[in-house]
Design a protein around this motif. Structure first.
Motif, mmCIF file in Angstrom:
data_model
loop_
_atom_site.group_PDB
_atom_site.id
_atom_site.type_symbol
_atom_site.label_atom_id
_atom_site.label_comp_id
_atom_site.label_asym_id
_atom_site.label_seq_id
_atom_site.Cartn_x
_atom_site.Cartn_y
_atom_site.Cartn_z
ATOM 1 N N LYS A 24 0.813 -1.228 0.000
ATOM 2 C CA LYS A 24 0.000 0.000 0.000
ATOM 3 C C LYS A 24 0.839 1.267 0.000
ATOM 4 C CE LYS A 24 -4.543 -1.232 1.567
ATOM 5 N NZ LYS A 24 -5.576 -1.123 2.576
ATOM 6 N N ALA A 25 1.976 1.246 0.669
ATOM 7 C CA ALA A 25 2.837 2.434 0.728
ATOM 8 C C ALA A 25 3.420 2.774 -0.640
ATOM 9 C CB ALA A 25 3.958 2.227 1.735
ATOM 10 N N SER A 26 3.427 1.828 -1.566
ATOM 11 C CA SER A 26 3.964 2.062 -2.911
ATOM 12 C C SER A 26 2.989 2.772 -3.828
ATOM 13 C CB SER A 26 4.360 0.730 -3.554
ATOM 14 O OG SER A 26 5.351 0.097 -2.809
ATOM 15 N N PHE A 27 1.721 2.819 -3.470
ATOM 16 C CA PHE A 27 0.719 3.471 -4.318
ATOM 17 C C PHE A 27 0.844 4.970 -4.119
ATOM 18 C CE2 PHE A 27 -1.896 -0.550 -3.286
ATOM 19 C CZ PHE A 27 -1.231 -1.276 -4.251
ATOM 20 N N GLN A 28 1.516 5.631 -5.069
ATOM 21 C CA GLN A 28 1.810 7.057 -4.955
ATOM 22 C C GLN A 28 1.152 7.829 -6.091
ATOM 23 O OE1 GLN A 28 3.576 8.485 -2.385
ATOM 24 N NE2 GLN A 28 3.483 6.439 -1.496
ATOM 25 N N PRO A 29 0.673 9.058 -5.810
ATOM 26 C CA PRO A 29 0.108 9.888 -6.865
ATOM 27 C C PRO A 29 1.154 10.194 -7.930
ATOM 28 C CG PRO A 29 -0.324 10.819 -4.692
ATOM 29 C CD PRO A 29 0.641 9.679 -4.514
ATOM 30 N N PRO A 30 0.780 10.477 -9.145
ATOM 31 C CA PRO A 30 -0.587 10.755 -9.561
ATOM 32 C C PRO A 30 -1.391 9.513 -9.970
ATOM 33 C CG PRO A 30 0.904 11.215 -11.370
ATOM 34 C CD PRO A 30 1.756 10.798 -10.204
ATOM 35 N N VAL A 31 -0.730 8.379 -10.202
ATOM 36 C CA VAL A 31 -1.436 7.213 -10.732
ATOM 37 C C VAL A 31 -1.795 6.204 -9.657
ATOM 38 C CG1 VAL A 31 -1.412 5.409 -12.489
ATOM 39 C CG2 VAL A 31 -0.189 7.537 -12.898
ATOM 40 N N MET A 32 -0.959 6.062 -8.633
ATOM 41 C CA MET A 32 -1.203 5.145 -7.516
ATOM 42 C C MET A 32 -1.129 3.670 -7.940
ATOM 43 S SD MET A 32 -2.052 7.288 -4.919
ATOM 44 C CE MET A 32 -3.077 6.446 -3.739
ATOM 45 N N ASN A 33 -0.187 3.317 -8.829
ATOM 46 C CA ASN A 33 -0.122 1.945 -9.316
ATOM 47 C C ASN A 33 1.192 1.257 -8.957
ATOM 48 O OD1 ASN A 33 1.410 3.516 -11.075
ATOM 49 N ND2 ASN A 33 0.733 2.441 -12.899
ATOM 50 N N LYS A 34 1.128 -0.080 -8.917
ATOM 51 C CA LYS A 34 2.314 -0.899 -8.685
ATOM 52 C C LYS A 34 2.107 -2.220 -9.428
ATOM 53 C CE LYS A 34 5.347 -2.894 -5.186
ATOM 54 N NZ LYS A 34 6.615 -2.419 -5.704
ATOM 55 N N VAL A 35 3.145 -2.646 -10.130
ATOM 56 C CA VAL A 35 3.083 -3.893 -10.895
ATOM 57 C C VAL A 35 3.180 -5.079 -9.940
ATOM 58 C CG1 VAL A 35 4.249 -5.283 -12.655
ATOM 59 C CG2 VAL A 35 3.990 -2.816 -12.986
ATOM 60 N N VAL A 36 2.293 -6.051 -10.134
ATOM 61 C CA VAL A 36 2.233 -7.238 -9.275
ATOM 62 C C VAL A 36 3.268 -8.283 -9.700
ATOM 63 C CG1 VAL A 36 0.751 -9.107 -8.420
ATOM 64 C CG2 VAL A 36 -0.229 -6.836 -8.862
ATOM 65 N N PHE A 37 3.391 -8.535 -10.996
ATOM 66 C CA PHE A 37 4.329 -9.526 -11.519
ATOM 67 C C PHE A 37 5.330 -8.829 -12.443
ATOM 68 C CE2 PHE A 37 0.455 -12.039 -10.710
ATOM 69 C CZ PHE A 37 0.974 -13.024 -9.887
ATOM 70 N N PRO A 38 6.364 -8.204 -11.893
ATOM 71 C CA PRO A 38 7.281 -7.418 -12.724
ATOM 72 C C PRO A 38 8.089 -8.231 -13.734
ATOM 73 C CG PRO A 38 8.002 -7.441 -10.424
ATOM 74 C CD PRO A 38 6.686 -8.133 -10.476
ATOM 75 N N THR A 39 8.155 -9.544 -13.581
ATOM 76 C CA THR A 39 8.923 -10.344 -14.531
ATOM 77 C C THR A 39 8.059 -10.989 -15.613
ATOM 78 O OG1 THR A 39 8.820 -12.268 -13.062
ATOM 79 C CG2 THR A 39 10.754 -10.821 -12.852
ATOM 80 N N SER A 40 6.775 -10.665 -15.659
ATOM 81 C CA SER A 40 5.909 -11.206 -16.709
ATOM 82 C C SER A 40 6.413 -10.731 -18.070
ATOM 83 C CB SER A 40 4.463 -10.758 -16.502
ATOM 84 O OG SER A 40 3.667 -11.196 -17.584
ATOM 85 N N GLU A 41 6.414 -11.629 -19.044
ATOM 86 C CA GLU A 41 6.893 -11.297 -20.382
ATOM 87 C C GLU A 41 5.790 -10.790 -21.306
ATOM 88 O OE1 GLU A 41 9.228 -14.465 -22.041
ATOM 89 O OE2 GLU A 41 10.234 -14.816 -20.136
ATOM 90 N N ASP A 42 4.537 -11.038 -20.976
ATOM 91 C CA ASP A 42 3.444 -10.695 -21.879
ATOM 92 C C ASP A 42 2.442 -9.693 -21.321
ATOM 93 O OD1 ASP A 42 4.163 -12.430 -24.065
ATOM 94 O OD2 ASP A 42 3.549 -14.109 -22.806
ATOM 95 N N PHE A 43 2.303 -9.643 -19.982
ATOM 96 C CA PHE A 43 1.272 -8.812 -19.390
ATOM 97 C C PHE A 43 1.829 -7.841 -18.362
ATOM 98 C CE2 PHE A 43 -0.883 -12.820 -20.482
ATOM 99 C CZ PHE A 43 -1.832 -12.331 -21.351
ATOM 100 N N ILE A 44 1.193 -6.691 -18.286
ATOM 101 C CA ILE A 44 1.405 -5.762 -17.184
ATOM 102 C C ILE A 44 0.209 -5.980 -16.267
ATOM 103 C CG2 ILE A 44 1.615 -3.363 -16.472
ATOM 104 C CD1 ILE A 44 2.443 -2.773 -19.439
ATOM 105 N N ILE B 86 -9.425 0.079 -4.631
ATOM 106 C CA ILE B 86 -8.361 -0.802 -5.120
ATOM 107 C C ILE B 86 -8.878 -1.488 -6.381
ATOM 108 C CG2 ILE B 86 -6.953 -2.860 -4.681
ATOM 109 C CD1 ILE B 86 -6.111 -0.806 -2.773
ATOM 110 N N GLY B 87 -8.073 -1.437 -7.434
ATOM 111 C CA GLY B 87 -8.437 -2.101 -8.668
ATOM 112 C C GLY B 87 -7.265 -2.875 -9.246
ATOM 113 N N LEU B 88 -7.569 -3.844 -10.063
ATOM 114 C CA LEU B 88 -6.576 -4.617 -10.781
ATOM 115 C C LEU B 88 -6.703 -4.228 -12.252
ATOM 116 C CD1 LEU B 88 -4.510 -7.029 -10.607
ATOM 117 C CD2 LEU B 88 -6.425 -8.480 -11.300
ATOM 118 N N VAL B 89 -5.582 -3.897 -12.879
ATOM 119 C CA VAL B 89 -5.573 -3.522 -14.293
ATOM 120 C C VAL B 89 -4.596 -4.440 -15.015
ATOM 121 C CG1 VAL B 89 -5.105 -1.675 -15.955
ATOM 122 C CG2 VAL B 89 -6.112 -1.119 -13.725
ATOM 123 N N ILE B 90 -5.037 -4.979 -16.146
ATOM 124 C CA ILE B 90 -4.192 -5.871 -16.935
ATOM 125 C C ILE B 90 -4.052 -5.287 -18.337
ATOM 126 C CG2 ILE B 90 -3.895 -8.202 -17.857
ATOM 127 C CD1 ILE B 90 -5.707 -9.162 -15.509
#
Length: 166
Positions: free
Chosen positions: A17-37, A105-109
């Motif tokens: 939660k501390a990583s969610f910073q303005p202006p977008v408030m997003n953090k990648v869940v699987f940073p090593t994914s080759e096909d999806f964000i 809280i939302g999940l974006v793919i």
């Protein structure tokens, strides 16, 4: 090919939660994914821009409500409301501006962009909805690139014509 671990997603959200910073408030869940964000996005956010994604984008709202401002057919401004527990997929090239309420809280793919594939960022007059600025950029790292563009590119909220009318 790297195999990803199963994660306790609710715990991951709490731990990050501390990583969610303005202006977008997003953090990648699987940073090593080759096909999806795959990213988690918190609220509230502070955005006036409209993102133009060259690929479809999937929104799943876990907590709170997402109000997705969109520009359909180049001139029709609409709001798509995505309440908790709901999903929405936006077609490619549809300008959209996600507006998230506090503590949401939302999940974006999204699809990872191949080299040379450009995203667009647009800004519109808040009064007459005329397009006031548009840029293209390569989203090599969606968390940092998106935040940098939004912070650096802040055109006046009103177009020249609407400024004159005030």
């Amino acid at each position: 090919m790297e195999h990803h671990s199963v994660i306790d997603y609710n715990q991951w959200i709490e731990d990050n939660k501390a990583s969610f910073q303005p202006p977008v408030m997003n953090k990648v869940v699987f940073p090593t994914s080759e096909d999806f964000i795959v990213m988690t996005v918190g609220g509230p956010n502070s955005r006036r821009d409209y993102h133009v994604n060259p690929y479809e984008e999937i929104f799943y709202q876990l907590v709170g409500t997402l109000r997705l401002n969109i520009v359909r057919d180049g001139s029709i401004f609409e709001v798509v409301t995505v309440p908790a527990g709901s999903m929405y997929i936006i077609p490619r090239f549809v300008p959209h501006s996600p507006q998230r309420e506090k503590d949401s809280i939302g999940l974006v793919i999204e699809k990872i962009r191949e080299e040379g594939v450009m995203d667009g960022m647009q800004w519109y007059c808040e009064k007459c909805h005329k397009l006031t600025k548009e840029i293209k950029c390569q989203m090599k790292n969606i968390v940092s690139t998106l935040a940098e563009v939004i912070k650096a590119e802040q055109p006046d909220p009103l177009c020249e014509e609407c400024q004159k009318q005030q």
